[in-house]
Design a protein around this motif. Structure first.
Motif, PDB file in Angstrom:
ATOM      1  N   ASN A  34      11.416  10.265  16.681  1.00 32.45           N
ATOM      2  CA  ASN A  34      10.291   9.529  16.113  1.00 32.45           C
ATOM      3  C   ASN A  34      10.171   8.187  16.816  1.00 32.45           C
ATOM      4  O   ASN A  34      11.117   7.730  17.455  1.00 32.45           O
ATOM      5  N   LYS A  93      11.030   5.613  22.396  1.00 33.58           N
ATOM      6  CA  LYS A  93      11.049   5.398  20.945  1.00 33.58           C
ATOM      7  C   LYS A  93      10.685   3.977  20.544  1.00 33.58           C
ATOM      8  O   LYS A  93      10.343   3.724  19.385  1.00 33.58           O
ATOM      9  N   SER A 146      16.897  10.699  16.616  1.00 31.24           N
ATOM     10  CA  SER A 146      15.739  11.399  16.070  1.00 31.24           C
ATOM     11  C   SER A 146      14.511  11.083  16.935  1.00 31.24           C
ATOM     12  O   SER A 146      14.369   9.982  17.455  1.00 31.24           O
ATOM     13  N   SER A 200      12.008  10.416  10.440  1.00 34.64           N
ATOM     14  CA  SER A 200      12.410  11.382  11.457  1.00 34.64           C
ATOM     15  C   SER A 200      11.496  12.604  11.408  1.00 34.64           C
ATOM     16  O   SER A 200      11.001  12.980  10.353  1.00 34.64           O
ATOM     17  N   ARG A 224      13.125   1.789  20.620  1.00 36.85           N
ATOM     18  CA  ARG A 224      14.340   1.611  19.813  1.00 36.85           C
ATOM     19  C   ARG A 224      15.123   0.390  20.279  1.00 36.85           C
ATOM     20  O   ARG A 224      15.282   0.174  21.482  1.00 36.85           O
TER      21      ARG A 224
HETATM   22 MG    MG Z   1      16.689   7.954  13.613  1.00 38.61          MG
END
Ligand code: MG
Ligand code: TXA
Length: 340
Positions: A148, A58, A146, A154, A60
């Motif tokens: 994405n 991700k 999520s 998302s 992230r």
């Molecule tokens: Mg999210």
């Protein structure tokens, strides 16, 4: 890596597809799958290497904890300590469903990097037959944000996941479009009264009907660190700047005209009723009175704006009540607070 998509959105026997997904998860890899809210990117929550792959795929920030998905209410006590009575009442009423409950974490069970630095864990039982079948077949907890790329809306369809994560994950289980459209409500059960850390698919009114008044994180003062760390990052952002605009046809028409006078092109996300506003692109998210339709269709509409040549995006607001609270939370984040 090649990203495969297996469809389970039909009436055939899909057990081989589930087994394939579970084999991949047990080998320490990640798999994207549908829930009733948005698609999730799952990894076995007890496997630190697998969980790390979620952050990598991700992009992230690794200080943002992941929600742990479970297939049975009884599993809560495997991962959480001191589950209060009013949490049990909420689970009885709303699980499976779009409600994540944050509890004190039972030490040494969930991989440390799934809840980095946190003494708590967010648990949720998703209300989607594909997610539930996957959890049953796996017979273990799935850490899943999520599915994405970090910062993007998302995904509400497998195609969105493919767009964002192709080449970065081995498998997407395609169960069709999701229904709720915004993520789960995150409710911190370690405070008294409990605190809504993120408004979502289950409304505050529905929570308060069972356990009485709750706090809302959004009401805390400016500058205070949000306790759902995910809420502090730039989110849901399309490529062109997005502005929230009042739900008034004349106001929208004037805004479109002034943008055109500047020689710019504009995409509008709004209800069926304002489609004649003169915008270069108009993405309808349902009838004006239908806030659930707006939630269901919002992220797809934001993604569709990215397929246009629009210089500016206007998104028509809705009332911050019911699921509108989550819709407006996401829209204002996508707009970075800007109003036209
Ligand atoms: Mg999210
Ligand atoms: O509907 C959903 O919740 C979806 C689907 C896939 O289940 N998942 C999802 O996950 O939206 P994610 O990672 O995109 O968002 C999780 C949010 C973040 O804002 C995170 O900071 C917060 O929940 N969160 C997770 N665990 C937490 C914890 N222990 N304490 C506080 N906040 C937590």
């Amino acid at each position: 890596m090649e990203t495969k998509i297996v469809s389970v959105d039909n009436h055939m026997d899909n057990s081989l597809s589930y087994q394939q997904a579970v084999d991949i998860l047990k080998s320490g890899e990640v798999v994207a799958f549908p829930t009733e809210t948005v698609y999730g990117l799952g990894a076995l929550a007890t496997d630190e290497t697998a969980v790390q792959r979620i952050y990598d795929a991700k992009g992230r920030p690794s200080d943002n904890p992941l929600i742990v998905h479970i297939g049975r209410q009884e599993d809560v006590d495997k991962y959480a300590l001191n589950v209060p009575e009013h949490a049990k009442a909420l689970m009885e009423r709303y699980w499976p469903g779009p409600l994540t409950l944050v509890f004190h974490k039972r030490p040494g069970v969930i991989a440390e990097n799934a809840t980095p630095g946190f003494q708590t864990v967010g648990l949720r039982m998703p209300d989607h037959p594909v997610a539930l079948e996957l959890l049953r077949t796996l017979d273990g907890p799935l850490a899943a944000p999520s599915a994405n790329r970090s910062g993007k809306p998302s995904p509400t369809e497998a195609a969105h996941v493919y767009h964002d994560l192709k080449g970065r994950i081995p498998l997407i289980v395609d169960g069709g479009r999701t229904g709720v459209g915004v993520e789960s409500t995150v409710l911190d059960m370690t405070t008294e009264p409990p605190t809504i850390l993120r408004p979502g698919g289950l409304t505050r009114e529905m929570i308060e009907a069972v356990i009485g008044p709750v706090h809302a994180e959004s009401k805390t003062s400016e500058g205070e660190a949000p306790r759902a760390p995910g809420m502090k990052y730039m989110h849901y952002a399309p490529e062109s700047p997005l502005y929230v605009i009042e739900s008034d046809e004349a106001v929208i028409q004037r805004a479109v005209s002034s943008i055109h006078e500047d020689g710019k092109r504009v995409a509008v996300i709004g209800p069926d009723e304002y489609g004649d506003s003169g915008a270069d692109w108009y993405f309808s998210v349902g009838a004006r009175s239908d806030q659930q339709a707006m939630a269901t269709n919002l992220y797809n509409a934001i993604r569709q704006c990215d397929e246009t040549e629009a210089d500016i995006i206007l998104a028509v607001e809705t009332a911050s009540t019911g699921v509108g609270e989550a819709v407006m939370n996401r829209l204002l984040k996508a707009a970075d607070g800007k109003r036209f």
